[in-house]
Write an enzyme that holds these catalytic residues in place. Structure first.
Site, mmCIF file in Angstrom:
data_model
loop_
_atom_site.group_PDB
_atom_site.id
_atom_site.type_symbol
_atom_site.label_atom_id
_atom_site.label_comp_id
_atom_site.label_asym_id
_atom_site.label_seq_id
_atom_site.Cartn_x
_atom_site.Cartn_y
_atom_site.Cartn_z
ATOM 1 N N CYS A 82 0.836 -1.202 0.000
ATOM 2 C CA CYS A 82 0.000 0.000 0.000
ATOM 3 C C CYS A 82 0.877 1.261 0.000
ATOM 4 O O CYS A 82 1.613 1.490 -0.951
ATOM 5 C CB CYS A 82 -0.986 -0.040 1.158
ATOM 6 S SG CYS A 82 -2.356 1.136 0.961
ATOM 7 N N HIS A 182 -4.094 -4.591 -0.663
ATOM 8 C CA HIS A 182 -3.747 -5.155 0.642
ATOM 9 C C HIS A 182 -3.785 -6.679 0.553
ATOM 10 O O HIS A 182 -4.871 -7.261 0.513
ATOM 11 C CB HIS A 182 -4.740 -4.683 1.706
ATOM 12 C CG HIS A 182 -4.584 -3.257 2.097
ATOM 13 N ND1 HIS A 182 -3.713 -2.844 3.077
ATOM 14 C CD2 HIS A 182 -5.176 -2.137 1.621
ATOM 15 C CE1 HIS A 182 -3.778 -1.527 3.206
ATOM 16 N NE2 HIS A 182 -4.651 -1.077 2.334
ATOM 17 N N GLU A 184 -3.303 -8.828 2.854
ATOM 18 C CA GLU A 184 -3.937 -9.417 4.034
ATOM 19 C C GLU A 184 -5.457 -9.309 3.989
ATOM 20 O O GLU A 184 -6.146 -9.939 4.795
ATOM 21 C CB GLU A 184 -3.393 -8.760 5.306
ATOM 22 C CG GLU A 184 -3.861 -7.347 5.556
ATOM 23 C CD GLU A 184 -3.090 -6.268 4.792
ATOM 24 O OE1 GLU A 184 -3.358 -5.081 5.039
ATOM 25 O OE2 GLU A 184 -2.239 -6.622 3.950
#
Length: 202
Positions: A82, A182, A184
């Site tokens: 990011c 992202h 995750e």
């Protein structure tokens, strides 16, 4: 025990989420706060969320700027996530005067006025041939984005998404990889990206 992956803890970013995701796919990921820990790692991750200038300032204030730059230039696997991706470039229109690490040329710019900002959604990746970061997802994959600024397209761009035109989603040059999305938060694709990184660190 998997490879030791240092997640640079400079007080900003989804640190725990990145650490947990890397551990889930076999890495020995740890939050680190000292240059010595960064130097000892098999691979290094630079997360980041929010404002480019705030992240740049926080990284500098943490005393880890030099360690991050060293890790990204000594041949070890390095992953920016990011705003961590944006910090690999020279500067950003979001924070004039704030410096990036300058590993890739160019200035991070605002997404087009024709689209809603921020881009906060799942989007389809157009993966370019030869991507190591997205190995196994060459036929396209969905990833989750939250951002208003994007890095410039360049020879290091290894995947794009369509958001008012092509937007850089990942960058790769040698052992330096980066994602605007992202991992995750990107389900199977995100875990696959992290697994590819852990494999590169092994």
């Amino acid at each position: 025990m998997g490879p030791f992956i240092a997640v640079i803890d400079y007080g900003i970013g989804n640190l725990r989420s990145a650490e947990k995701g890397l551990c889930q796919v076999g890495g020995d990921a740890r939050l680190v706060t000292s240059p010595a820990e960064v130097a000892a790692a098999d691979g290094v991750v630079l997360p980041g969320v929010g404002n480019f200038g705030c992240c740049s300032e926080a990284l500098s204030a943490s005393g880890l700027w030099g360690a991050a730059l060293g890790a990204a230039t000594d041949g070890r696997p390095f992953l920016g996530i990011c705003v961590g991706m944006q910090l690999l470039y020279e500067s950003s229109d979001e924070s004039p005067g704030a410096a990036g690490l300058g590993l890739f040329p160019g200035t991070v710019g605002l997404l087009p006025a024709s689209v809603r900002r921020p881009q906060m959604q799942w989007n389809l990746l157009d993966v370019r041939p030869g991507s190591q970061l997205l190995a196994g997802f060459e036929d396209g994959a969905w990833a989750y984005f939250v951002h208003s600024y994007a890095v410039p397209l360049g020879p290091e761009t290894s995947a794009t998404c369509d958001y008012g035109g092509p937007v850089a989603a990942t960058s790769e040059r040698g052992a330096v990889w980066a994602t605007q999305f992202h991992p995750e938060k990107s389900s199977t694709v995100g875990l696959g990206v992290l697994a590819n990184f852990v494999k590169a660190c092994s």
